[in-house]
Enzyme design. Structure first.
Site, PDB file in Angstrom:
ATOM      1  N   SER A  11      62.105  17.105 -35.660  1.00  0.00           N
ATOM      2  CA  SER A  11      61.382  16.082 -36.420  1.00  0.00           C
ATOM      3  C   SER A  11      60.201  16.771 -37.089  1.00  0.00           C
ATOM      4  O   SER A  11      59.363  17.333 -36.390  1.00  0.00           O
ATOM      5  CB  SER A  11      60.846  14.992 -35.487  1.00  0.00           C
ATOM      6  N   SER A 251      52.620  19.383 -27.338  1.00  0.00           N
ATOM      7  CA  SER A 251      52.876  18.453 -28.432  1.00  0.00           C
ATOM      8  C   SER A 251      52.579  19.188 -29.723  1.00  0.00           C
ATOM      9  O   SER A 251      51.955  20.250 -29.721  1.00  0.00           O
ATOM     10  CB  SER A 251      52.006  17.207 -28.295  1.00  0.00           C
ATOM     11  N   LYS A 252      53.033  18.591 -30.802  1.00  0.00           N
ATOM     12  CA  LYS A 252      52.830  19.240 -32.087  1.00  0.00           C
ATOM     13  C   LYS A 252      51.345  19.348 -32.408  1.00  0.00           C
ATOM     14  O   LYS A 252      50.936  20.094 -33.275  1.00  0.00           O
ATOM     15  CB  LYS A 252      53.553  18.461 -33.175  1.00  0.00           C
ATOM     16  N   ARG A 253      50.548  18.598 -31.673  1.00  0.00           N
ATOM     17  CA  ARG A 253      49.094  18.681 -31.894  1.00  0.00           C
ATOM     18  C   ARG A 253      48.478  19.897 -31.212  1.00  0.00           C
ATOM     19  O   ARG A 253      47.356  20.255 -31.493  1.00  0.00           O
ATOM     20  CB  ARG A 253      48.411  17.409 -31.404  1.00  0.00           C
ATOM     21  N   ASP A 254      49.239  20.533 -30.314  1.00  0.00           N
ATOM     22  CA  ASP A 254      48.708  21.735 -29.657  1.00  0.00           C
ATOM     23  C   ASP A 254      48.799  22.909 -30.626  1.00  0.00           C
ATOM     24  O   ASP A 254      49.715  23.712 -30.550  1.00  0.00           O
ATOM     25  CB  ASP A 254      49.519  22.070 -28.393  1.00  0.00           C
TER      26      ASP A 254
END
Ligand code: GLU
Length: 312
Positions: A11, A251-254
């Site tokens: 995604s 997470s993609k935020r990391d």
């Protein structure tokens, strides 16, 4: 017999992190070890979170690692398009087929109502739909449709489904108790992941699905959809997730664990080592080099790059 067909189904809602790459590497190896092929499908159904830029970047990251694909985004193939956002006609057809079986009903519950009413899901934190709109009369449906567009749910049978995972062993779930009637289309018109992933994997001839173990609990729902739609399910291989130090899922935020940051740090560490003011070639952030930077440490002579510093 068809060769094994694996897939990458990222995604593009952020820069891929090493957990995504870990799964993708295993998917590639598993398919290629059998002389098979890999399809790249971009799972961009959630148009508010996904961007073409992330879709482009993840292809760069995969390519950089040599995780090639034989069919899919950018390279094309007989099952194009490979972006889920462009495949909604297929999902609509599948929804219609389920509707024709009498298994789809409109649901008018708001998020807040669901939150208040639902029992928590055992394993993945999702909620079990309590069946509020399951038996509305035609008149009730007509009256509510005027007020807000409905979501659509699948009426699940009272049945227990066992997944025989190629890696994790068996996983069993009671559809009624553990999962409940699940979403096929949201009230804003977006098709649900569960429906789209089944339609696409079947349409693209995927024979093995390698993905994170967070999706194991989705698999009974997907097996049900395969059966109802008369499709042949792939073999599933669920793989462990990579966790952060504190046990959180990546997470993609990391940002720290995305490939561009890792790449940059690894190269910088080596360059700073060659420049004489970084004691080892360990990865480093450029800002961390500021205190050690000193012109006096930088050699005057040209520098031979040690053979093992940038192994190929
Ligand atoms: N698109 C999902 C993700 O990026 C993967 C779905 C799947 O592999 O079935 O996490």
């Amino acid at each position: 017999m068809n060769a094994a067909t694996g897939r990458f189904a990222p995604s593009p809602s952020g820069r891929v992190h090493i957990g995504n790459l870990f799964t993708s590497m295993l998917a590639w190896l598993s398919a290629k070890k059998q002389g098979g092929r890999v399809v790249l499908r971009i799972e961009d159904l959630d148009t508010r979170r996904c961007t073409p830029e992330y879709a482009r970047q993840l292809q760069d990251d995969f390519q950089w690692l040599g995780l090639t694909w034989d069919e899919g985004a950018s390279v094309g193939g007989v099952h194009a398009p490979y972006e889920q956002s462009k495949r909604t006609a297929l999902y609509r057809d599948a929804l219609e087929r389920l509707r024709a079986l009498g298994l789809v009903y409109p649901c008018f519950c708001t998020r807040a109502e669901l939150h208040a009413a639902a029992a928590p899901h055992r394993s993945d934190g999702q909620t079990v739909y309590p069946g509020t709109c399951r038996n509305l009369t035609a008149a009730e449906v007509a009256q509510r449709t005027g007020k807000r567009p409905p979501a659509y749910r699948l009426r699940v049978p009272d049945e227990t489904i066992t997944v025989r995972d190629g890696h994790m062993g068996t996983y069993t779930e009671s559809l009624r108790r553990d999962c409940g009637d699940f979403l096929l289309r949201r009230s804003d018109g977006l098709y649900a992941y569960q429906l789209a992933v089944v339609v696409d994997d079947a349409d693209m001839g995927v024979t093995e699905v390698v993905r994170g173990s967070d999706l194991l609990s989705s698999t009974p729902r997907q097996l049900l959809l395969y059966r109802l739609l008369g499709l042949t399910p792939p073999t599933f291989y669920h793989v462990p997730l990579l966790l952060a130090q504190d046990g959180r899922r990546l997470s993609k935020r990391d940002r720290d664990l995305n490939l561009s940051v890792l790449r940059a740090r690894s190269v910088l560490g080596k360059l700073a080592f060659l420049a004489g003011f970084h004691p080892t070639a360990e990865p480093v952030r450029v800002a961390e080099l500021l205190s050690a930077f000193d012109w006096r440490a930088v050699p005057v002579q040209d520098i031979i790059v040690p053979e093992d510093l940038f192994p190929v």
